[in-house]
Scaffold this active site. Structure first.
Site, PDB file in Angstrom:
ATOM      1  N   TYR A 128      -1.589  -7.990 -11.253  1.00 55.14           N
ATOM      2  CA  TYR A 128      -0.639  -7.925 -10.135  1.00 55.14           C
ATOM      3  C   TYR A 128       0.664  -8.667 -10.450  1.00 55.14           C
ATOM      4  O   TYR A 128       1.745  -8.099 -10.388  1.00 55.14           O
ATOM      5  CB  TYR A 128      -1.245  -8.585  -8.886  1.00 55.14           C
ATOM      6  N   GLU A 180       0.838  -1.218   0.000  1.00 53.32           N
ATOM      7  CA  GLU A 180       0.000   0.000   0.000  1.00 53.32           C
ATOM      8  C   GLU A 180       0.863   1.253   0.000  1.00 53.32           C
ATOM      9  O   GLU A 180       0.532   2.247  -0.649  1.00 53.32           O
ATOM     10  CB  GLU A 180      -0.970  -0.007   1.192  1.00 53.32           C
TER      11      GLU A 180
HETATM   12  N1  BES Z   1      -5.851  -1.215  -4.506  1.00 51.21           N
HETATM   13  C1  BES Z   1      -5.863  -2.537  -4.033  1.00 51.21           C
HETATM   14  C2  BES Z   1      -7.217  -2.992  -3.559  1.00 51.21           C
HETATM   15  C3  BES Z   1      -8.311  -2.919  -4.599  1.00 51.21           C
HETATM   16  C4  BES Z   1      -8.057  -3.097  -5.945  1.00 51.21           C
HETATM   17  C5  BES Z   1      -9.591  -2.650  -4.200  1.00 51.21           C
HETATM   18  C6  BES Z   1      -9.092  -2.986  -6.858  1.00 51.21           C
HETATM   19  C7  BES Z   1     -10.605  -2.569  -5.110  1.00 51.21           C
HETATM   20  C8  BES Z   1     -10.368  -2.735  -6.456  1.00 51.21           C
HETATM   21  C9  BES Z   1      -4.829  -2.766  -2.934  1.00 51.21           C
HETATM   22  O1  BES Z   1      -3.675  -2.022  -3.124  1.00 51.21           O
HETATM   23  C10 BES Z   1      -4.431  -4.200  -2.976  1.00 51.21           C
HETATM   24  O2  BES Z   1      -3.931  -4.627  -3.973  1.00 51.21           O
HETATM   25  N2  BES Z   1      -4.657  -4.931  -1.909  1.00 51.21           N
HETATM   26  C11 BES Z   1      -4.310  -6.332  -1.800  1.00 51.21           C
HETATM   27  C12 BES Z   1      -3.077  -6.510  -0.989  1.00 51.21           C
HETATM   28  C13 BES Z   1      -1.830  -6.694  -1.722  1.00 51.21           C
HETATM   29  C14 BES Z   1      -0.702  -7.054  -0.779  1.00 51.21           C
HETATM   30  C15 BES Z   1      -1.875  -7.616  -2.891  1.00 51.21           C
HETATM   31  C16 BES Z   1      -5.417  -7.048  -1.082  1.00 51.21           C
HETATM   32  O3  BES Z   1      -6.329  -6.399  -0.591  1.00 51.21           O
HETATM   33  O4  BES Z   1      -5.375  -8.272  -1.000  1.00 51.21           O
HETATM   34 ZN    ZN Z   2      -2.564  -2.666  -4.764  1.00 51.25          ZN
END
Ligand code: BES
Ligand code: ZN
Length: 641
Positions: free
Chosen positions: A416, A330
């Site tokens: 990702y 984050e």
């Molecule tokens: N921005 C994302 C969360 C998100 C993405 C919310 C798209 C809604 C729509 C956040 O940065 C994220 O990727 N969170 C991941 C954690 C990360 C370590 C892969 C999660 O929530 O699992």
């Molecule tokens: Zn993210």
């Protein structure tokens, strides 16, 4: 559809499963045929927004909202400063979803006047286009409105659903297109604006936003915020509850319920070091403070990069800092995503792929190469498994416009982990020094702008390929960005610590080792995850009971372990775990953790009935986003019967 239970499967439903057929005129609901203005997919380059930024853009937003916990609504006004682009334009189109709009006024520089407006019928994915007619190109419009209790971007918790049990709690989750359910605005990452807010709450409640939170702000129910850096709408955030502050460093700290704050500050004590590392690699942190808000366990995600105030799940607080890469992630968004943003959701890999790469660099710097490699192996294995359920057209980094698709459902591990893997490939070919400088320049030159994949391709051509010829071929780059799957020449991460785990598991499965003589004393979460993920599809009751007796997997407080252990018990018919599963699914709302277990349960009639019973009880505590995912998985299970 099988749901994968792998580590970084943020969104368990692959794009293809959620894709609605593009509605033909005849197939659309009757009210959608009334005027072309109600069609979301025209004019704007972001097909997930009704806004028309080529005509006019929001420069600044002033919110004045009251938080009403009894009614579960935010109500007040949003004043938008307008920057007109098209001299002929005489209307403002905004995104809304389930907002009750009382009136709209416009300001021409001297007086306020009432304006005519129309709220279009609701589209199930995109909400309602709000069209405001203006007599001239007004400087400001002010919308008096309230949200509804069912707002998709807000969760309202009763005191009973909090740790302290005394104070209610509410929080927003705007990404991808939920900001429109609590603020009428241009809900597209292609438009950036600054904001200020005046928020009132009951006196004993603390309010925070993705803005200049003051750790020393008196708790009096009356709060003012400023966000002087221009941000896209999906980074608008608000939370209110019994929140106290615990410092980590001069510029970083934790907000949480009182019982959680010290524990969280300890778990996240490396945050300052993370900021220092990221700054060394990619230049100054440009947002002032970096604080973390620890939410109740119903938060549907692991983390959300709301500027200046990361929202985080409490499920990563496991006591040994083994899951703090989420904070690295984050925080990394402060460069990749928040500073340089995808201009529409089809290019989300520019946000999440870059961020996964930066996250892993921070982890490597702070916790060493072994840790970074273990995390990469888990996520790359997860990507490979997820790919099986993703349509080939959705396995590319550069997706076509997400016409008629919900961008939330569309987010997969391709953005990702394939995205991260591509950048690791470039780093490997060009060398760390060259690649670090290149990435830093990308962030510097495009700070506070929103771009698409072709802008990155042009930048790569100019700054990487032509300056360092012969390191990569056109075909290789094309395979990463526009090809399906993982390129055959991609080099997978390898971990020697996992080799040791695999060996032990192998011995145990072959009956050559008993838990008592297996040295697992130094294992962290990642090794346990590897241990379970490498198990066969099912185990015998005796084997499961043996593992449980030795390692107490059933009932574990570690969600990453539970996420993998419970589906294995379900597939194996080990009903001993059911009470613990019911507890886990009721206690936690983080989608990634609970969806694999729901999906495994939905495979058999008996499992489905059990899951439905659990869901019925857990539902009032779930976030709307989680409720939607569980409903869909259980409906798919039912359809198979
Ligand atoms: N921005 C994302 C969360 C998100 C993405 C919310 C798209 C809604 C729509 C956040 O940065 C994220 O990727 N969170 C991941 C954690 C990360 C370590 C892969 C999660 O929530 O699992
Ligand atoms: Zn993210």
């Amino acid at each position: 559809m099988r749901l994968s239970s792998l580590f970084l499967a943020l969104v368990v439903l692959p794009l293809a499963a959620c894709q609605k057929p593009a509605p033909t005129e005849a197939a659309k609901p009757a009210e959608h045929n009334k005027t072309v203005h109600e069609e979301p997919m025209i004019s704007s380059h972001d097909v997930n927004s009704y806004a028309e930024p080529e005509k006019v853009v929001i420069k600044h937003l002033a919110l004045d909202l009251g938080v009403d916990f009894d009614k579960k609504v935010l109500s007040g006004s949003a004043t938008l400063d307008l920057d007109w682009k098209d001299p002929d334009a005489r209307s403002v189109a905004l995104d809304t979803r389930d907002l009750d709009i009382a009136k709209i006024e416009g300001f021409d520089g001297s007086t306020w006047q009432d304006l005519k407006f129309e709220v279009a019928p609701k589209d199930p994915i995109f909400g309602s286009k709000l069209s405001i007619a203006v007599p001239s190109q007004l400087q400001q419009v002010r919308i008096t409105y309230s949200s509804r209790p069912e707002a998709s971007g807000l969760q309202w918790l009763t005191p009973a659903m909090t740790m302290g049990k005394k104070t209610p709690f509410m929080f927003s989750q705007s990404q991808a297109i939920h900001a429109r359910s609590w603020v009428p605005l241009q809900d597209t990452p292609g438009v950036r604006f600054t904001y200020e807010a005046h928020i009132t709450t009951p006196k004993d409640v603390m309010a925070l936003m993705s803005a200049d939170n003051d750790p020393k702000a008196p708790r009096d129910g009356d709060y003012s915020f400023k966000m002087p850096q221009a941000i896209p709408s999906y980074l608008m955030a608000i939370a209110a509850g019994d929140l106290v502050f615990a410092p980590i460093s001069e510029r970083a700290g934790v907000w949480a319920e009182p019982a959680m704050a010290p524990k969280a500050a300890k778990e996240f004590e490396s945050t300052e070091k993370m900021i220092v590392t990221a700054e060394r690699l990619y230049g100054a942190y440009r947002w002032g403070r970096y604080d973390i808000l620890v939410l109740p366990p119903s938060f549907p995600f692991g983390g959300m990069e709301n500027p200046r105030l990361t929202f985080a799940t409490p499920t990563v607080i496991v006591g040994d800092q083994s899951l703090v890469s989420i904070i690295a992630h984050e925080l990394a968004h402060s460069w990749s995503g928040n500073l340089v943003t995808n201009s529409s959701w089809k290019d989300i890999w520019l946000n999440e792929g870059f961020t996964s790469y930066v996250e892993n660099r921070i982890v490597e710097d702070l916790f060493g190469k072994d840790q970074a490699l273990m995390e990469n192996v888990i996520s790359q294995d997860g990507l490979k498994a997820d790919m099986k359920d993703i349509a080939p057209a959705d396995q590319v980094l550069t997706l076509p416009p997400l016409v008629n698709r919900d961008p939330d459902e569309g987010l997969t591990q391709v953005a990702y982990i394939k995205g991260q893997w591509f950048l690791m490939f470039l780093e490997e070919r060009y060398g760390r020094e060259t690649f670090d400088a290149f990435l830093r320049k990308w962030f510097d030159e495009h700070a506070f702008t929103s771009l698409d994949s072709s802008a990155f391709e042009r930048f790569m051509e100019k700054e990487l390929f032509s300056k360092n010829p012969g390191k990569t071929t056109h075909d290789e780059i094309h395979a990463w960005m526009h090809g399906s799957g993982i390129p055959a020449f991609a080099v997978a991460a390898k971990s020697t610590r996992f080799d040791a785990v695999d060996e032990l598991r192998g011995h145990w499965l072959a009956g050559h080792a008993k838990p008592a003589n297996m040295d697992t004393s130094k294992w962290t979460t990642q090794e346990w995850v590897r241990f379970i993920e490498g198990m066969p599809e099912t185990l015998s009751q005796e084997q499961l009971a043996e593992l449980d007796a030795a390692y107490k997997f059933t009932g574990t407080q570690n969600g990453e372990i539970a996420q993998r252990w419970y589906p294995l018990t379900v597939r194996s018919g080990y009903t001993t775990a059911r009470p613990a599963i019911a507890d886990f699914l009721s206690r936690i709302g983080r989608r990634k953790l609970i969806m694999p277990t729901y999906a495994a349960l939905a495979q058999t009639p008996d499992g489905l009935a059990f899951a439905q019973g659990v869901f019925e009880k857990a539902r009032p505590g779930y976030h709307p986003i989680t409720t939607g995912s569980v409903e869909q998985t259980l409906a798919e299970g039912k359809a198979k019967r």
